[in-house]
Design an enzyme around this catalytic site. Structure first.
Site, PDB file in Angstrom:
ATOM      1  N   GLU A   1      -0.264  -9.371  -0.327  1.00  0.00           N
ATOM      2  CA  GLU A   1      -1.664  -9.672   0.016  1.00  0.00           C
ATOM      3  C   GLU A   1      -2.536  -9.747  -1.233  1.00  0.00           C
ATOM      4  OE1 GLU A   1      -1.291  -6.502   2.896  1.00  0.00           O
ATOM      5  OE2 GLU A   1      -2.253  -7.785   4.399  1.00  0.00           O
TER       6      GLU A   1
ATOM      7  N   ALA B   1       0.863  -1.182   0.000  1.00  0.00           N
ATOM      8  CA  ALA B   1       0.000   0.000   0.000  1.00  0.00           C
ATOM      9  C   ALA B   1       0.901   1.233   0.000  1.00  0.00           C
ATOM     10  CB  ALA B   1      -0.896  -0.038   1.230  1.00  0.00           C
TER      11      ALA B   1
ATOM     12  N   GLY C   1       0.878  -5.025   1.037  1.00  0.00           N
ATOM     13  CA  GLY C   1      -0.344  -5.156   0.244  1.00  0.00           C
ATOM     14  C   GLY C   1      -0.105  -5.837  -1.091  1.00  0.00           C
TER      15      GLY C   1
ATOM     16  N   GLU D   1       5.152  -4.762   7.173  1.00  0.00           N
ATOM     17  CA  GLU D   1       4.389  -3.733   7.890  1.00  0.00           C
ATOM     18  C   GLU D   1       4.916  -3.502   9.294  1.00  0.00           C
ATOM     19  OE1 GLU D   1       3.058  -6.257   6.146  1.00  0.00           O
ATOM     20  OE2 GLU D   1       1.450  -5.493   4.866  1.00  0.00           O
TER      21      GLU D   1
HETATM   22  N1  CAA Z   1       4.600   3.214  -0.799  1.00  0.00           N
HETATM   23  C1  CAA Z   1       4.986   4.377  -1.378  1.00  0.00           C
HETATM   24  N2  CAA Z   1       6.119   4.504  -2.083  1.00  0.00           N
HETATM   25  C2  CAA Z   1       6.901   3.434  -2.214  1.00  0.00           C
HETATM   26  C3  CAA Z   1       6.565   2.200  -1.649  1.00  0.00           C
HETATM   27  C4  CAA Z   1       5.340   2.107  -0.910  1.00  0.00           C
HETATM   28  N3  CAA Z   1       4.911   0.959  -0.362  1.00  0.00           N
HETATM   29  N4  CAA Z   1       7.539   1.308  -1.935  1.00  0.00           N
HETATM   30  C5  CAA Z   1       8.452   1.962  -2.687  1.00  0.00           C
HETATM   31  N5  CAA Z   1       8.060   3.251  -2.846  1.00  0.00           N
HETATM   32  C6  CAA Z   1       8.771   4.301  -3.568  1.00  0.00           C
HETATM   33  C7  CAA Z   1       9.948   4.814  -2.769  1.00  0.00           C
HETATM   34  O1  CAA Z   1       9.523   5.766  -1.798  1.00  0.00           O
HETATM   35  C8  CAA Z   1      10.809   5.423  -3.870  1.00  0.00           C
HETATM   36  O2  CAA Z   1      10.253   6.665  -4.218  1.00  0.00           O
HETATM   37  P1  CAA Z   1      11.240   7.916  -4.520  1.00  0.00           P
HETATM   38  O3  CAA Z   1      12.090   7.478  -5.697  1.00  0.00           O
HETATM   39  O4  CAA Z   1      10.317   9.028  -4.849  1.00  0.00           O
HETATM   40  O5  CAA Z   1      12.052   8.125  -3.307  1.00  0.00           O
HETATM   41  C9  CAA Z   1      10.556   4.469  -5.051  1.00  0.00           C
HETATM   42  O6  CAA Z   1       9.343   3.764  -4.738  1.00  0.00           O
HETATM   43  C10 CAA Z   1      11.657   3.459  -5.220  1.00  0.00           C
HETATM   44  O7  CAA Z   1      11.832   2.780  -3.983  1.00  0.00           O
HETATM   45  P2  CAA Z   1      13.250   2.637  -3.261  1.00  0.00           P
HETATM   46  O8  CAA Z   1      14.129   3.791  -3.591  1.00  0.00           O
HETATM   47  O9  CAA Z   1      12.999   2.367  -1.820  1.00  0.00           O
HETATM   48  O10 CAA Z   1      13.793   1.339  -4.018  1.00  0.00           O
HETATM   49  P3  CAA Z   1      14.782   0.220  -3.432  1.00  0.00           P
HETATM   50  O11 CAA Z   1      15.130  -0.651  -4.591  1.00  0.00           O
HETATM   51  O12 CAA Z   1      15.886   0.806  -2.640  1.00  0.00           O
HETATM   52  O13 CAA Z   1      13.868  -0.631  -2.395  1.00  0.00           O
HETATM   53  C11 CAA Z   1      11.876  -1.760  -1.673  1.00  0.00           C
HETATM   54  C12 CAA Z   1      12.751  -1.323  -2.867  1.00  0.00           C
HETATM   55  C13 CAA Z   1      12.619  -2.794  -0.836  1.00  0.00           C
HETATM   56  C14 CAA Z   1      10.614  -2.377  -2.236  1.00  0.00           C
HETATM   57  C15 CAA Z   1      11.548  -0.531  -0.796  1.00  0.00           C
HETATM   58  O14 CAA Z   1      11.027   0.495  -1.631  1.00  0.00           O
HETATM   59  C16 CAA Z   1      10.570  -0.794   0.281  1.00  0.00           C
HETATM   60  O15 CAA Z   1      10.931  -1.334   1.319  1.00  0.00           O
HETATM   61  N6  CAA Z   1       9.293  -0.370   0.099  1.00  0.00           N
HETATM   62  C17 CAA Z   1       8.285  -0.414   1.102  1.00  0.00           C
HETATM   63  C18 CAA Z   1       7.783  -1.830   1.355  1.00  0.00           C
HETATM   64  C19 CAA Z   1       6.745  -1.834   2.444  1.00  0.00           C
HETATM   65  O16 CAA Z   1       7.001  -1.474   3.576  1.00  0.00           O
HETATM   66  N7  CAA Z   1       5.514  -2.266   2.108  1.00  0.00           N
HETATM   67  C20 CAA Z   1       4.415  -2.325   3.016  1.00  0.00           C
HETATM   68  C21 CAA Z   1       3.561  -1.101   2.890  1.00  0.00           C
HETATM   69  S1  CAA Z   1       2.286  -1.016   4.110  1.00  0.00           S
HETATM   70  C22 CAA Z   1       1.058  -2.069   3.540  1.00  0.00           C
HETATM   71  O17 CAA Z   1       1.151  -2.632   2.474  1.00  0.00           O
HETATM   72  C23 CAA Z   1      -0.106  -2.224   4.447  1.00  0.00           C
HETATM   73  C24 CAA Z   1      -1.075  -3.253   4.026  1.00  0.00           C
HETATM   74  O18 CAA Z   1      -1.027  -4.371   4.450  1.00  0.00           O
HETATM   75  C25 CAA Z   1      -2.139  -2.925   3.089  1.00  0.00           C
END
Ligand code: CAA
Length: 258
Positions: free
Chosen positions: A112, A65, A109, A132
């Site tokens: 999921e 998400a 998500g 999360e």
């Molecule tokens: N939401 C919003 N933006 C996200 C995102 C997310 N879940 N995941 C990645 N992005 C964005 C980053 O902020 C970044 O944006 P900018 O270039 O503007 O800074 C862009 O995507 C590229 O990401 P990274 O620079 O972080 O890329 P990376 O290769 O270094 O890492 C990754 C990749 C491991 C997937 C890392 O982006 C990451 O950990 N993302 C978040 C994963 C996460 O925590 N997901 C759970 C979300 S909460 C949820 O999903 C709740 C639910 O159950 C519904």
């Protein structure tokens, strides 16, 4: 058809939905989920579509998400809009078979979403996880409920409590992934699986999906009765007569999806 957040393509009886937010690792913001819901409804209503494929990019199926969208959300906003419900649950209630085609990250998500699909095909690059906990929250699109049904309590607890990344091999061994397909020919191989389903009878596919999903919601005896009733009902279809006649006449069936 093309729009900004998802791309859709009809290939015979296969409807391919590609998540298309490359700058944000396909983070599942509300407009993207609304577009996904609209595409699912379109596919659901089109009688010529038998199977759906949801895929992301090589880097990410979906990284969860949208954290930026969520960060400042208040309780009352989340409650009133019923956040992570309407658009998300459209996938869980789709009656036609849905294949998730996963390369790269399928986190939060994103993972999921795959749990709401029926067949999960992964490339060796796929990385699943429920991170999360690292954000000070818990999974909110079903992992605490659906994950254990695929992989069992011990693994569901491990994955959700540690937030660690799960390789394609581990996910396949655990039962979250149906098959791992080679990266080089991934999209073609996914389409071959989809086309295999597309050759079947649609009522048969839909009844199988309905019956298997019912097994997760019902006690065994009730589930068996439900299956038996669907099995009896299938004798009312043209395709049951045609499928069995074709077998006995040693030819390929010509299903009418009726
Ligand atoms: N939401 C919003 N933006 C996200 C995102 C997310 N879940 N995941 C990645 N992005 C964005 C980053 O902020 C970044 O944006 P900018 O270039 O503007 O800074 C862009 O995507 C590229 O990401 P990274 O620079 O972080 O890329 P990376 O290769 O270094 O890492 C990754 C990749 C491991 C997937 C890392 O982006 C990451 O950990 N993302 C978040 C994963 C996460 O925590 N997901 C759970 C979300 S909460 C949820 O999903 C709740 C639910 O159950 C519904």
């Amino acid at each position: 058809m093309t729009d900004s957040l998802i791309l859709t393509e009809k290939n015979g009886a296969v409807f391919v939905i590609t998540l298309n937010r490359p700058n944000a690792m396909n983070a599942l913001c509300t407009p993207l989920m609304q577009a996904l819901k609209d595409a699912l409804q379109q596919a659901q209503q089109d009688d010529t579509i038998k199977v759906l494929v949801i895929m992301g990019s090589e880097k990410a199926f979906a990284a969860g998400a949208d954290i930026a969208e969520m960060k400042e959300k208040t309780y009352i906003e989340a409650y009133k809009e019923n956040y992570i419900t309407n658009a998300w649950e459209a996938l869980a209630t789709c009656r036609k078979p849905v294949i998730a085609a996963v390369r790269g990250f399928a986190l939060g998500g994103g993972a999921e979403l795959t749990m709401m699909c029926d067949i999960v095909l992964a490339s060796p690059t796929a990385k699943f996880g429920q991170p999360e906990v690292n954000l000070g929250i818990l999974p909110g699109a079903g992992a605490t409920q659906r994950l254990g049904k695929s992989v069992g309590k011990a693994k569901a607890m491990d994955w959700c409590l540690t937030g660690r990344m799960i390789s394609a091999e581990e996910a396949e061994r655990a039962g979250l992934v149906s098959q791992i397909l080679p990266e080089e020919t991934f999209v073609d191989d996914v389409m071959k699986v989809a086309q295999t389903l597309a050759k079947k009878s649609l009522p048969s596919l839909m009844m199988i999906k309905e019956a298997v999903l019912a097994s997760f919601e019902t006690p065994l005896a009730q589930g068996i009765t439900f299956e038996r009733r669907l099995f009896h009902a299938v004798f009312a279809t043209h395709d049951q007569k045609e499928g069995m006649a074709a077998f006995l006449e040693k030819r390929k069936p010509e299903f009418r999806d009726a």
